[in-house]
Design an enzyme around this catalytic site. Structure first.
Site, PDB file in Angstrom:
ATOM      1  CB  SER A 199       3.504  43.367  17.459  1.00 47.10           C
ATOM      2  OG  SER A 199       3.754  41.821  17.740  1.00 47.10           O
TER       3      SER A 199
ATOM      4  CB  SER B  46      -4.755  38.375  15.495  1.00 41.45           C
ATOM      5  OG  SER B  46      -3.560  38.337  14.819  1.00 41.45           O
TER       6      SER B  46
ATOM      7  CD  GLU C 180       1.668  34.444  20.944  1.00 41.85           C
ATOM      8  OE1 GLU C 180       1.782  34.989  21.900  1.00 41.85           O
ATOM      9  OE2 GLU C 180       1.388  34.715  19.811  1.00 41.85           O
TER      10      GLU C 180
ATOM     11  CD  GLU D 267      14.040  33.214  11.056  1.00 42.19           C
ATOM     12  OE1 GLU D 267      13.041  33.516  11.495  1.00 42.19           O
ATOM     13  OE2 GLU D 267      14.218  33.110   9.779  1.00 42.19           O
TER      14      GLU D 267
HETATM   15  C1  FAD Z   1      -0.264  36.272  11.203  1.00 38.84           C
HETATM   16  C2  FAD Z   1       0.233  37.180  12.241  1.00 38.84           C
HETATM   17  C3  FAD Z   1      -0.618  37.292  13.301  1.00 38.84           C
HETATM   18  C4  FAD Z   1       0.136  38.190  14.348  1.00 38.84           C
HETATM   19  N1  FAD Z   1      -0.756  38.606  15.570  1.00 38.84           N
HETATM   20  C5  FAD Z   1      -0.577  39.136  16.610  1.00 38.84           C
HETATM   21  C6  FAD Z   1      -1.075  39.585  17.804  1.00 38.84           C
HETATM   22  O1  FAD Z   1      -2.390  39.401  17.571  1.00 38.84           O
HETATM   23  N2  FAD Z   1      -0.638  40.419  18.599  1.00 38.84           N
HETATM   24  C7  FAD Z   1       0.727  40.865  18.249  1.00 38.84           C
HETATM   25  O2  FAD Z   1       0.974  41.683  19.626  1.00 38.84           O
HETATM   26  N3  FAD Z   1       1.449  40.437  17.443  1.00 38.84           N
HETATM   27  C8  FAD Z   1       1.006  39.672  16.566  1.00 38.84           C
HETATM   28  N4  FAD Z   1       1.777  39.397  15.390  1.00 38.84           N
HETATM   29  C9  FAD Z   1       3.186  39.935  15.541  1.00 38.84           C
HETATM   30  C10 FAD Z   1       4.338  38.888  15.597  1.00 38.84           C
HETATM   31  O3  FAD Z   1       4.338  38.435  17.037  1.00 38.84           O
HETATM   32  C11 FAD Z   1       5.538  39.527  15.082  1.00 38.84           C
HETATM   33  O4  FAD Z   1       5.556  39.619  13.712  1.00 38.84           O
HETATM   34  C12 FAD Z   1       6.622  38.546  15.472  1.00 38.84           C
HETATM   35  O5  FAD Z   1       7.055  38.666  16.767  1.00 38.84           O
HETATM   36  C13 FAD Z   1       7.937  39.263  14.652  1.00 38.84           C
HETATM   37  O6  FAD Z   1       8.343  40.444  14.942  1.00 38.84           O
HETATM   38  P1  FAD Z   1       8.525  41.579  13.655  1.00 38.84           P
HETATM   39  O7  FAD Z   1       7.366  41.414  12.980  1.00 38.84           O
HETATM   40  O8  FAD Z   1       8.794  43.006  14.609  1.00 38.84           O
HETATM   41  O9  FAD Z   1       9.823  41.045  13.097  1.00 38.84           O
HETATM   42  P2  FAD Z   1      11.319  41.056  13.554  1.00 38.84           P
HETATM   43  O10 FAD Z   1      11.564  41.106  15.001  1.00 38.84           O
HETATM   44  O11 FAD Z   1      11.598  42.694  13.113  1.00 38.84           O
HETATM   45  O12 FAD Z   1      12.090  40.107  12.931  1.00 38.84           O
HETATM   46  C14 FAD Z   1      12.523  40.236  11.314  1.00 38.84           C
HETATM   47  C15 FAD Z   1      13.501  39.031  10.825  1.00 38.84           C
HETATM   48  O13 FAD Z   1      14.514  39.140  11.805  1.00 38.84           O
HETATM   49  C16 FAD Z   1      14.702  37.913  12.615  1.00 38.84           C
HETATM   50  N5  FAD Z   1      15.471  38.160  13.881  1.00 38.84           N
HETATM   51  C17 FAD Z   1      15.002  39.159  15.011  1.00 38.84           C
HETATM   52  N6  FAD Z   1      15.534  39.007  16.097  1.00 38.84           N
HETATM   53  C18 FAD Z   1      16.361  37.738  15.872  1.00 38.84           C
HETATM   54  C19 FAD Z   1      17.382  37.083  16.447  1.00 38.84           C
HETATM   55  N7  FAD Z   1      17.552  37.623  17.594  1.00 38.84           N
HETATM   56  N8  FAD Z   1      18.175  35.953  16.286  1.00 38.84           N
HETATM   57  C20 FAD Z   1      17.717  35.479  14.814  1.00 38.84           C
HETATM   58  N9  FAD Z   1      16.935  36.226  14.147  1.00 38.84           N
HETATM   59  C21 FAD Z   1      16.269  37.161  14.364  1.00 38.84           C
HETATM   60  C22 FAD Z   1      13.180  37.318  12.761  1.00 38.84           C
HETATM   61  O14 FAD Z   1      13.288  36.004  12.688  1.00 38.84           O
HETATM   62  C23 FAD Z   1      12.748  37.728  11.541  1.00 38.84           C
HETATM   63  O15 FAD Z   1      12.935  36.860  10.475  1.00 38.84           O
HETATM   64  C24 FAD Z   1       1.239  38.615  14.537  1.00 38.84           C
HETATM   65  C25 FAD Z   1       2.074  38.215  13.311  1.00 38.84           C
HETATM   66  C26 FAD Z   1       1.595  37.461  12.114  1.00 38.84           C
HETATM   67  C27 FAD Z   1       2.528  37.053  11.035  1.00 38.84           C
END
Ligand code: FAD
Length: 412
Positions: free
Chosen positions: A140, A175, A258, A396
């Site tokens: 991310s 993380s 994962e 989602e």
């Molecule tokens: C506790 C925790 C630990 C994590 N650890 C790691 C880690 O170790 N390494 C790492 O790389 N990442 C990590 N992450 C990040 C995680 O993988 C991302 O937060 C996740 O993939 C969502 O991406 P975003 O936060 O950019 O949200 P966004 O992609 O911006 O999404 C925002 C909202 O829009 C919705 N959305 C987006 N696209 C679509 C679509 N095409 N259709 C429907 N809905 C959609 C999503 O479901 C969400 O509700 C962690 C996250 C959490 C919460």
């Protein structure tokens, strides 16, 4: 892709013997109580004292053959097939602490196993399985979460070291990076193609030049994940997994594991915070200690109905988990594991919400408050439960994948 160890094998005499061995070993080798409050989940490990305790436990399990059981011996594994699932079941049954190197075990190890050069596998896999090398995942970025292919961190040739590279970029929500020695990383090696411009590397973190790890504070008040900045960080060609430009395919191996759908069973098991299970059993234990209208909450029909509904969902999930392990009952390799991730994390959210309602006003008392029911762990579980439905792909996105790739529905 090399052939994955067969985790679906039918029960054999050796597997039953292994189960008996695991059960006896776990009975005789229970770790001493933790000198500190343990986190609820491996990726919430925050302090060095928590890490030391959990890392020592993983090492003991590894030395006893309960971790990495299905990996080949030349990579530090046990050289068996279908044994890891048994070790996991027994660790869960014994309610021993979880294995802290979760990203190493669940994501880095299977990806390295399938895509790394032979020398790199021999070098890296033993340290992951034993837990001596903690790993994190750099997927991310501030603008790339669900849309992972929009990763911007990039590699450019290193003029001082022909064949090698310099890495620049900004990863986030990483993380365990605050303890990690290594990271699995998706980077951009070409700006001409979105997906084909990505490559996959493993990169040292701790003490490596140009790497800055900054903890991020969560709404729980704890620091479990980080942002990681790379400024002209040296990256060796030999650290690449798969071919240049084929990082997207390699990342799919990581994501499959994962989300619980990968062919290599993740060595993991056990529980987090001592004395509390975030399941229906834990909820019933809580309800027995709380009162409604002067009577135990377990006698309140509404509380009973709510717990019963959650128990049915929990039972359904457990049965799905069993079906997923039986080759004859699996119609699509991804369906049940993907469903279990989705339904399991949403169940956790609903369990924690029910716990807070049962606690009533006392749910506002947190970990440090002696009067808090169940040591204040349910409010923490409630806050953490939202992260669980986001990490490893949001609910989602999980529904999209199930709809498109499993049910074959048209893209929205
Ligand atoms: C506790 C925790 C630990 C994590 N650890 C790691 C880690 O170790 N390494 C790492 O790389 N990442 C990590 N992450 C990040 C995680 O993988 C991302 O937060 C996740 O993939 C969502 O991406 P975003 O936060 O950019 O949200 P966004 O992609 O911006 O999404 C925002 C909202 O829009 C919705 N959305 C987006 N696209 C679509 C679509 N095409 N259709 C429907 N809905 C959609 C999503 O479901 C969400 O509700 C962690 C996250 C959490 C919460």
């Amino acid at each position: 892709m090399t052939t994955a160890p067969d985790a679906q094998a039918e029960p054999r005499r050796e597997q039953e013997e292994f189960r008996t061995y695991c059960r006896a070993w776990l009975h005789d080798n229970r770790p001493p109580p933790a000198p500190v409050r343990l986190p609820q989940h491996p990726i919430e490990t925050m302090t060095r004292a928590q890490l030391d305790y959990l890392q020592a436990w993983q090492k003991r399990c590894y030395d006893a053959g309960l971790v990495g059981a299905d990996y080949p011996k030349e990579y530090g594994g046990g050289g068996n097939k279908g044994f890891q699932r048994i070790a996991n079941e027994e660790m869960n049954r014994a309610r021993t602490p979880f294995l802290v190197n979760m990203i190493g075990l669940g994501m880095a190890a299977p990806t390295i196993y399938h895509h790394a050069q032979e020398e790199l596998k021999r070098e890296l896999l033993p340290g992951i399985l034993s837990g001596e090398q903690i790993w994190c995942q750099g997927f991310s970025e501030p603008g790339s979460g669900s849309d992972l292919a929009s990763v911007q961190a990039s590699l450019t040739p290193d003029a001082a070291s022909p064949g090698d590279f310099l890495l620049n970029g900004h990863k986030v929500w990483t993380s365990l990076a605050h303890f990690a020695q290594w990271m699995i990383l998706l980077v951009r090696t070409s700006r001409e193609h979105k997906h084909k411009g990505l490559s996959y590397y493993v990169v040292p973190v701790e003490g490596h030049r140009g790497v800055t790890v900054r903890p991020l504070i969560k709404m729980t008040g704890e620091a479990g994940f980080n942002e990681v900045l790379f400024e002209d960080t040296p990256v060796k060609e030999a650290w690449r997994l798969g071919k240049t430009g084929e990082g997207w395919n390699v990342a799919m191996t990581t994501l499959l594991h994962e989300r619980g759908a990968g062919p290599l069973v993740t060595p993991a098991g056990g529980v987090g915070s001592e004395g509390l299970a975030h399941n229906v059993r834990g909820l019933i234990a809580l309800a027995k200690t709380q009162r409604r209208n002067g009577r135990p909450a377990t006698e309140d029909p509404q509380v009973r109905a709510r717990i019963a509904a959650l128990a049915i969902r929990e039972r359904g999930l457990a049965e799905n988990g069993k079906r997923a392990r039986s080759g004859t009952l699996v119609d699509h390799p991804m369906r049940l594991p993907l469903q279990v991730k989705l339904a399991g994390t949403e169940l956790l959210q609903d369990l924690a919400a029910a716990a807070l309602e049962i606690e009533g006003p006392a749910a506002s008392l947190y970990l440090s408050d002696e009067r808090a029911p169940a040591e204040g762990q349910w409010p923490l579980a409630y806050m953490n439960s939202f992260g669980a439905t986001i990490a490893a792909g949001t609910s989602e996105i999980q529904r999209n994948i199930l709809g498109e790739r499993v049910l074959g529905l048209p893209k929205s």
